[in-house]
Design a protein around this motif. Structure first.
Motif, PDB file in Angstrom:
ATOM      1  N   SER A  26      -6.968  71.686   9.549  1.00  0.00           N
ATOM      2  CA  SER A  26      -6.749  72.249   8.691  1.00  0.00           C
ATOM      3  C   SER A  26      -5.025  71.906   8.855  1.00  0.00           C
ATOM      4  O   SER A  26      -4.626  71.086   9.657  1.00  0.00           O
ATOM      5  CB  SER A  26      -6.527  74.273   9.037  1.00  0.00           C
ATOM      6  N   SER A  28      -0.396  64.311   2.024  1.00  0.00           N
ATOM      7  CA  SER A  28      -1.500  64.945   2.335  1.00  0.00           C
ATOM      8  C   SER A  28      -1.355  66.309   2.808  1.00  0.00           C
ATOM      9  O   SER A  28      -2.128  67.489   2.411  1.00  0.00           O
ATOM     10  CB  SER A  28      -2.581  64.092   3.071  1.00  0.00           C
ATOM     11  N   TRP A  29      -0.419  66.321   3.840  1.00  0.00           N
ATOM     12  CA  TRP A  29      -0.163  67.445   4.960  1.00  0.00           C
ATOM     13  C   TRP A  29       0.545  68.142   4.057  1.00  0.00           C
ATOM     14  O   TRP A  29       0.342  69.797   3.041  1.00  0.00           O
ATOM     15  CB  TRP A  29       0.093  67.127   6.454  1.00  0.00           C
ATOM     16  N   ALA A  39      -1.535  70.890   1.457  1.00  0.00           N
ATOM     17  CA  ALA A  39      -2.416  71.368   1.431  1.00  0.00           C
ATOM     18  C   ALA A  39      -1.654  72.768   2.702  1.00  0.00           C
ATOM     19  O   ALA A  39      -1.771  73.943   2.618  1.00  0.00           O
ATOM     20  CB  ALA A  39      -3.754  71.139   2.818  1.00  0.00           C
ATOM     21  N   GLN A  45       0.340  75.356   0.922  1.00  0.00           N
ATOM     22  CA  GLN A  45      -0.241  76.504  -0.550  1.00  0.00           C
ATOM     23  C   GLN A  45      -1.355  77.490   0.898  1.00  0.00           C
ATOM     24  O   GLN A  45      -1.315  78.653   0.808  1.00  0.00           O
ATOM     25  CB  GLN A  45      -2.176  75.600  -0.752  1.00  0.00           C
ATOM     26  N   GLU A  81     -10.812  68.609   2.450  1.00  0.00           N
ATOM     27  CA  GLU A  81      -9.967  69.070   1.340  1.00  0.00           C
ATOM     28  C   GLU A  81      -9.986  69.573  -0.203  1.00  0.00           C
ATOM     29  O   GLU A  81      -9.760  70.147  -0.551  1.00  0.00           O
ATOM     30  CB  GLU A  81      -8.726  68.205   1.292  1.00  0.00           C
ATOM     31  N   GLY A 109      -5.661  65.111  -1.761  1.00  0.00           N
ATOM     32  CA  GLY A 109      -5.260  65.853  -2.844  1.00  0.00           C
ATOM     33  C   GLY A 109      -5.807  64.119  -4.006  1.00  0.00           C
ATOM     34  O   GLY A 109      -6.237  65.307  -5.119  1.00  0.00           O
ATOM     35  N   HIS A 143      -6.009  77.972   4.567  1.00  0.00           N
ATOM     36  CA  HIS A 143      -6.664  76.826   5.320  1.00  0.00           C
ATOM     37  C   HIS A 143      -8.423  76.851   6.039  1.00  0.00           C
ATOM     38  O   HIS A 143      -8.230  76.163   6.512  1.00  0.00           O
ATOM     39  CB  HIS A 143      -5.426  77.003   6.719  1.00  0.00           C
ATOM     40  N   ARG A 183     -11.555  73.051   0.349  1.00  0.00           N
ATOM     41  CA  ARG A 183     -10.428  73.995   0.718  1.00  0.00           C
ATOM     42  C   ARG A 183      -9.253  74.180  -0.698  1.00  0.00           C
ATOM     43  O   ARG A 183      -9.732  75.175  -1.269  1.00  0.00           O
ATOM     44  CB  ARG A 183      -9.425  73.063   1.616  1.00  0.00           C
ATOM     45  N   ALA A 184      -9.359  73.315  -1.576  1.00  0.00           N
ATOM     46  CA  ALA A 184      -7.688  73.399  -2.457  1.00  0.00           C
ATOM     47  C   ALA A 184      -9.493  73.564  -4.398  1.00  0.00           C
ATOM     48  O   ALA A 184      -8.624  74.216  -5.128  1.00  0.00           O
ATOM     49  CB  ALA A 184      -7.860  71.531  -2.965  1.00  0.00           C
TER      50      ALA A 184
END
Length: 314
Positions: A176, A288-289, A292, A295, A155, A123, A298, A158-159
């Motif tokens: 994911s 990091s895990w 995600a 949130q 990422e 992130g 995935h 995804r983000a």
């Protein structure tokens, strides 16, 4: 979008051919394209600060025609690469696409927060990429990553689907965060060539000292091809990165020209390798895990292309 898919097919050919005979690419010829993005970052320790300024250096290559309508490709390198590692792709696409190619935080001339263990999450690096695009005046881009850069790009889409309209990941698949967190030590029994990551995680200072002792040797050890492979025991030690090469003269990087090798060594000597090892620390991997996973979205909904090797060395 159809034009983009056609271009991605061309990109596959270009990536697969990247190990061929090195051309005359000279990174210094792009010095006039170098820009600096001043980005806000978080330093989690020590001491914590939510407002740290870092500088992300990037190359901005604008197409000779159709600048306003050209798709922007943001090229994200892995470890232990630099922006210049994208030489073959730069030569292929620089006339038709806007290319934004950063040195990630801690690499070459891009600075860092001073906290390698917990302030280099996926992130964090996505925020750096968005900062770079804002600095370049680019609203949306395709994210092209290789190695760890693929993880950063996955990422990113995804983000921040509002910014990243597509993703290309070379060598590394999308994994994911839907499942439980797995530390590297849980994977090594099945994937023994991940053992070096335990060295990087458990002994950052020792690892950096080993890598910095001879930057050219480190570069040559890491960047091999199936036609010029490393020793079979390479990457299988949790106490050394270069140990498998002891007593061995390492040949030049097969896909670098001498000029590219010289440039790489010069750039990586600026700061050394310590603050490039954020990819490997348990703290950054967990943060990091957790981000995600929390949130929960995935599925990558943008167009995606995965580029994998068809041959691997034993």
């Amino acid at each position: 979008m159809p034009r983009l898919f056609v271009s991605w097919i061309i990109l596959v050919v270009t990536l697969v051919g990247a190990g061929a005979v090195a051309g005359a690419f000279d990174p210094r010829a792009y010095s006039g394209n170098k820009q600096t993005a001043r980005c806000k970052a978080v330093r989690r320790s020590p001491p914590p600060s939510k407002d740290v300024d870092i500088k992300i250096r990037y190359v901005d290559i604008k197409p000779r025609k159709n600048l306003e309508s050209a798709t922007t490709i943001l090229m994200v390198h892995g470890w232990p690469s630099l922006w210049s590692t994208w030489s073959k792709q730069i030569e292929e696409f620089e006339n038709d696409y806007r290319l934004i190619i950063p040195n990630l935080r801690g690499f070459g001339d891009s600075t860092h927060t001073g906290d390698v263990r917990s302030s280099g999450t996926m992130g964090d690096m996505v925020n750096d990429l968005v900062c770079v695009l804002n600095n370049a005046g680019v609203r949306q881009a395709v994210c092209l990553g290789h190695d760890w850069g693929s993880g950063v790009c996955y990422e990113a889409v995804r983000a921040r689907p509002d910014v990243f309209i597509g993703v290309i990941g070379a060598a590394i698949p999308y994994v994911s965060a839907a499942g439980p967190f797995l530390p590297i030590k849980a994977l090594v029994p099945r994937l023994p060539k991940l053992a070096y990551q335990l060295f990087f995680d458990g002994s950052v200072e020792d690892a950096a000292a080993e890598l910095d002792a001879d930057v050219k040797r480190t570069m040559r050890a890491a960047l091999r091809t199936v036609d010029s492979p490393p020793p079979k025991s390479f990457l299988t030690s949790n106490k050394t990165f270069l140990g498998a090469w002891e007593g061995v003269e390492i040949p030049p990087v097969p896909f670098f020209s001498p000029v590219e090798e010289e440039y790489y060594v010069e750039e990586m000597r600026r700061q050394g390798f310590k603050h490039t090892l954020h990819f490997y620390t348990s703290e950054n991997r967990y943060h990091s895990w957790a981000f995600a996973h929390g949130q929960g979205n995935h599925t990558l909904r943008q167009p995606a292309l995965a580029v994998y090797p068809t041959k691997v060395s034993n």
